[in-house]
Write a protein that holds these residues in place. Structure first.
Motif, PDB file in Angstrom:
ATOM      1  N   ARG A 285       0.832  -1.206   0.000  1.00  0.00           N
ATOM      2  CA  ARG A 285       0.000   0.000   0.000  1.00  0.00           C
ATOM      3  C   ARG A 285       0.871   1.263   0.000  1.00  0.00           C
ATOM      4  NH1 ARG A 285      -2.734  -3.698   3.156  1.00  0.00           N
ATOM      5  NH2 ARG A 285      -4.908  -4.087   2.550  1.00  0.00           N
ATOM      6  N   SER A 286       1.899   1.277   0.819  1.00  0.00           N
ATOM      7  CA  SER A 286       2.788   2.447   0.845  1.00  0.00           C
ATOM      8  C   SER A 286       3.546   2.589  -0.460  1.00  0.00           C
ATOM      9  CB  SER A 286       3.768   2.326   2.019  1.00  0.00           C
ATOM     10  OG  SER A 286       3.078   2.310   3.252  1.00  0.00           O
ATOM     11  N   SER A 288       2.450   1.607  -3.351  1.00  0.00           N
ATOM     12  CA  SER A 288       1.479   2.059  -4.345  1.00  0.00           C
ATOM     13  C   SER A 288       1.324   3.575  -4.296  1.00  0.00           C
ATOM     14  CB  SER A 288       0.135   1.371  -4.107  1.00  0.00           C
ATOM     15  OG  SER A 288      -0.840   1.853  -5.003  1.00  0.00           O
ATOM     16  N   THR A 289       1.253   4.129  -3.093  1.00  0.00           N
ATOM     17  CA  THR A 289       1.170   5.586  -2.959  1.00  0.00           C
ATOM     18  C   THR A 289       2.431   6.248  -3.486  1.00  0.00           C
ATOM     19  OG1 THR A 289      -0.235   5.314  -0.996  1.00  0.00           O
ATOM     20  CG2 THR A 289       0.813   7.466  -1.323  1.00  0.00           C
ATOM     21  N   HIS A 292       2.466   6.185  -7.276  1.00  0.00           N
ATOM     22  CA  HIS A 292       1.496   7.137  -7.846  1.00  0.00           C
ATOM     23  C   HIS A 292       2.028   8.569  -7.794  1.00  0.00           C
ATOM     24  CE1 HIS A 292      -2.314   9.032  -8.806  1.00  0.00           C
ATOM     25  NE2 HIS A 292      -2.210   9.758  -7.706  1.00  0.00           N
ATOM     26  N   VAL A 293       2.610   8.957  -6.676  1.00  0.00           N
ATOM     27  CA  VAL A 293       3.134  10.328  -6.550  1.00  0.00           C
ATOM     28  C   VAL A 293       4.369  10.510  -7.427  1.00  0.00           C
ATOM     29  CG1 VAL A 293       4.023  12.042  -4.937  1.00  0.00           C
ATOM     30  CG2 VAL A 293       2.196  10.508  -4.225  1.00  0.00           C
ATOM     31  N   ARG A 403       4.341  14.146   0.143  1.00  0.00           N
ATOM     32  CA  ARG A 403       3.578  12.898   0.045  1.00  0.00           C
ATOM     33  C   ARG A 403       4.475  11.728  -0.331  1.00  0.00           C
ATOM     34  NH1 ARG A 403      -0.881  13.909  -4.157  1.00  0.00           N
ATOM     35  NH2 ARG A 403      -1.218  11.675  -3.763  1.00  0.00           N
ATOM     36  N   ALA A 407       5.220   8.467   2.113  1.00  0.00           N
ATOM     37  CA  ALA A 407       4.988   7.078   1.712  1.00  0.00           C
ATOM     38  C   ALA A 407       6.242   6.237   1.874  1.00  0.00           C
ATOM     39  CB  ALA A 407       4.499   7.038   0.260  1.00  0.00           C
TER      40      ALA A 407
END
Length: 468
Positions: A285-286, A288-289, A292-293, A403, A407
């Motif tokens: 999950r981390s 993935s963030t 994305h950023v 961000r 992450a």
């Protein structure tokens, strides 16, 4: 050859065709037919060039001429759309489909050469920013963001003006050619008169005035260099070697890390964490963030062959972790593959620390660009507003940088939580072993393996005197 070279060549060929029209009538019907087809081909490729410059079709290409006439007369609206409609209408022909021979006359040969030159210019743009697809190069990203758009459309308008001058003399040229040419191609003469009688000339003036002397940034654009053949990663050991080498290089050279490295590294880490077993402690999950950023960052391409090679190594790791669908009957040793992915997951905690430090360093050196606030921009002579993206330099206190670092920090936190009894006590050994190579040494896999062994090595039991 650059994009500007081919546009200049197309302009010279069109000027040559215009100069030859009064003195070089066609002798045979085949030559007339080849010249007419070449004229339609020039208009078709000019319309296609508009698509390449703006990144897609601004309107449908099958609108009839009566509707196009109304659109060209409208003062309000987008000039680019009206230019595209005019070019597609001029390219449309009512003649039956034919397969003409090569033009013999000079007028037809000039028009064919001009059409080929425009096509090559369009291929150069498409090699950087293909329509309806993601840009392939940093130059393509800049083109999609609007770099050189107004000047590029003004170049197309200049070529179209020369074509209108050719169309003005085309009916007389048909009359002076073969005695049956005008009767056989009377519809072509009507099409040529339409282009000059319509409001397309006014649209060309408006497109040229919109450029307002803007620099022609696209003129120096060259085809992208052919990337060297990529070797394929065939096993987990090679994938781990590539990932560790890229991690070590980014640790030793944080000033050379660019947006492409962050994007490739986070994508590789996301692929590994998503397929790793739950016991590996990979926080998908981390990652993935973070991926994305990092994908929102833009910047200059990697500088130097070593930096470019590291980006390719990270891409190869991602390709190995996420392979293409296998053909029916093609076997796969799934157990060994999952074990190799779990070994790759052991590299991710140290990779997150390296990426965090590299992100901060790159932001301090102003290597990143991000989308800032969107602003409303009014279309000239219209009440329509468009939301325009404004790019700005990403400073260390930018939201996107915060961000991404948050992450990456969450990845390290989850790694500590996955093995609380071992990781805190092995931190001194990780600090000594993880990046023991000097700045001058080549990326080494020995230090990465030693770091991972330091985490997995069983710790000695604390003595009774130590507990007291």
């Amino acid at each position: 050859m650059t994009y500007g070279h081919w546009l200049s060549r197309a302009h010279d060929e069109l000027a040559g065709a215009q100069a030859r029209l009064p003195s070089n009538p066609a002798v045979t019907l085949d030559d007339v037919e080849a010249t007419v087809v070449a004229r339609h081909r020039v208009y078709t490729r000019l319309a296609k060039l508009v698509e390449f410059v703006i990144g897609g079709q601004p309107a449908r290409a099958d609108i009839d001429r009566s509707t196009v006439d109304i659109a060209l007369q409208m003062q309000a609206g987008n000039h680019t759309t009206r230019l595209y409609l005019g070019l597609t209408a001029a390219a449309r022909s009512d003649l039956p489909a034919v397969h003409p021979t090569a033009a013999i006359g000079r007028v037809g040969r000039h028009l064919e050469s001009a059409a080929e030159a425009v096509a090559v210019a369009g291929e150069i743009l498409a090699s950087h920013a293909p329509p309806a697809r993601e840009p392939l190069t940093p130059e393509g990203t800049a083109i999609r963001a609007g770099a050189g758009r107004k000047a590029g459309l003004a170049d197309i308008a200049a070529l179209t003006k020369t074509m209108l001058a050719i169309d003005a003399e085309l009916p007389e040229w048909l009359s002076s050619s073969h005695r049956l040419a005008y009767r056989a191609f009377e519809t072509v003469a009507d099409e040529a008169r339409w282009t000059n009688d319509s409001y397309l000339t006014e649209v060309l003036h408006q497109v040229t005035s919109d450029a307002d002397g803007a620099p022609s940034l696209l003129h120096l654009l060259e085809p992208p260099p052919v990337s060297p053949a990529r070797r394929a990663i065939s096993d987990g050991a090679s994938a781990r070697t590539s990932l560790v080498a890229a991690r070590d290089w980014m640790h030793r050279n944080p000033d050379e890390v660019r947006a492409l490295h962050l994007a490739k590294a986070t994508q590789a880490a996301l692929a590994v964490s998503a397929l790793a077993s739950p016991g590996a402690g990979a926080d998908w999950r981390s990652w993935s963030t973070a991926a994305h950023v990092a994908g929102q960052f833009r910047g200059t391409p990697p500088h130097g062959p070593e930096a470019a090679r590291m980006a390719r190594e990270l891409d190869l790791v991602t390709r190995w972790v996420r392979p293409e669908p296998r053909r029916p009957g093609q076997g796969i040793r799934r157990g060994f593959r999952l074990e190799a992915i779990d070994e790759l997951a052991g590299v991710l905690p140290s990779l997150s620390e390296v990426l965090d430090a590299a992100t901060l360093t790159a932001a301090r050196h102003r290597h990143f660009f991000v989308v800032g606030r969107r602003e409303l921009e009014r279309v000239p002579r219209s009440l329509v507003y468009h939301a325009v993206e404004r790019w700005c330099v990403a400073l260390p206190n930018a939201e996107q940088v915060y961000r991404l670092r948050s992450a990456l920090a969450a990845v390290g936190t989850s790694a500590l939580a996955s093995a609380p009894s071992q990781l805190p006590r092995t931190a001194p050994r990780l600090a000594r072993l993880a990046f023991a190579a000097t700045a001058e040494a080549k990326p080494s896999q020995h230090t990465g393996r030693a770091a991972d062994r330091a985490v997995q090595e069983p710790l000695p039991r604390a003595s009774r005197s130590g507990r007291r």
